[in-house]
Design an enzyme around this catalytic site. Sequence first.
Site, mmCIF file in Angstrom:
data_model
loop_
_atom_site.group_PDB
_atom_site.id
_atom_site.type_symbol
_atom_site.label_atom_id
_atom_site.label_comp_id
_atom_site.label_asym_id
_atom_site.label_seq_id
_atom_site.Cartn_x
_atom_site.Cartn_y
_atom_site.Cartn_z
ATOM 1 N N HIS A 200 18.859 16.716 -2.921
ATOM 2 C CA HIS A 200 19.920 17.677 -2.529
ATOM 3 C C HIS A 200 19.647 18.887 -1.429
ATOM 4 C CE1 HIS A 200 22.256 21.667 -3.867
ATOM 5 N NE2 HIS A 200 23.275 20.613 -3.652
ATOM 6 N N HIS B 28 24.839 24.380 5.002
ATOM 7 C CA HIS B 28 25.437 24.474 3.802
ATOM 8 C C HIS B 28 26.645 25.529 3.642
ATOM 9 C CE1 HIS B 28 26.508 25.914 -0.290
ATOM 10 N NE2 HIS B 28 26.562 24.604 -0.562
HETATM 11 O O1 G3P Z 1 26.920 16.955 -3.543
HETATM 12 C C1 G3P Z 1 26.661 18.025 -4.623
HETATM 13 C C2 G3P Z 1 26.384 19.407 -4.378
HETATM 14 O O2 G3P Z 1 25.885 19.460 -2.874
HETATM 15 C C3 G3P Z 1 27.634 20.174 -4.219
HETATM 16 O O3 G3P Z 1 27.517 21.511 -4.083
HETATM 17 O O4 G3P Z 1 27.404 23.842 -3.124
HETATM 18 O O5 G3P Z 1 25.453 21.985 -3.328
HETATM 19 O O6 G3P Z 1 27.044 21.778 -1.542
HETATM 20 P P1 G3P Z 1 26.686 22.447 -3.049
HETATM 21 CA CA CA Z 2 26.241 19.783 -0.711
#
Ligand code: G3P
Ligand code: CA
Length: 243
Positions: free
Chosen positions: A6, A48
Amino acid sequence: MKIYAHRGYSGRYPENTMLAFQEAAKTGCDGIELDVQLTKDGQVVVIHDETIDRTTNGTGRVVDYSFQELEKFNAAARYEGKYDFCPIPSFEEYLKWAAGEKLVTNIEIKTGVYYYEALEEKTIQLVRQYGLEDRVFFSSFNHMSLVKVKELAPNALCGALLEHSGIGNAGYYCSRFGFGAYHPGYKGLTEKEVKGCHERGVKVNVWTVNDMNTLEQLYDWGCDGIFTNYPSICKAWVDSKEK
Ligand code: G3P
Ligand code: CA
């Protein structure tokens, strides 16, 4: 169950940087998740937040900087000298690197807060330029962006991102829109919902799993993938189960 890093290996390295992606690849995980946004001069960048305040030594909105201006900020700043300077990568720089790796990439189109005109087109065009169509899948909290991706690239795999509360009858919802995957937060997910998705041929990839109890439960329910900040530990655990 596939393990996706992630924002790269973000539990240990500055999120959404080439360092975090390269370190993720070393763990042997199955893929990398990253987030894309658009600069003032229309460049697709990997970051992000809609602003650079949290992750860099700069301040302001991504959309108000050109890429040349943006890449001068340090995305490793909050680690206070632990890592050398890490720029915000362009999506193109990422793809150039990913083309030489075996990993798949989940591209999250960040149009949920600020709607970037043509982000979907530009992202798909770059993926095609590097011949990575078969090694990427798309996701977004803005499902209209996924509808657009399906219009532009009908064979693209899309995952509908939902907050932890999820959506009732997720399998029907996703299959109705041609989304091949459901991407919920783990807190509200049930075994029944996972089964319902699978009955309609929809994969279930869950975010963001950073504890062993949740990892084990999702594995037992037969989830297809998880996003984690700690790909090394999760990959080793899944491998030990599947040996
Ligand atoms: O794809 C899962 C996750 O990345 C979604 O939440 O806020 O980390 O982009 P965020
Ligand atoms: Ca994400």
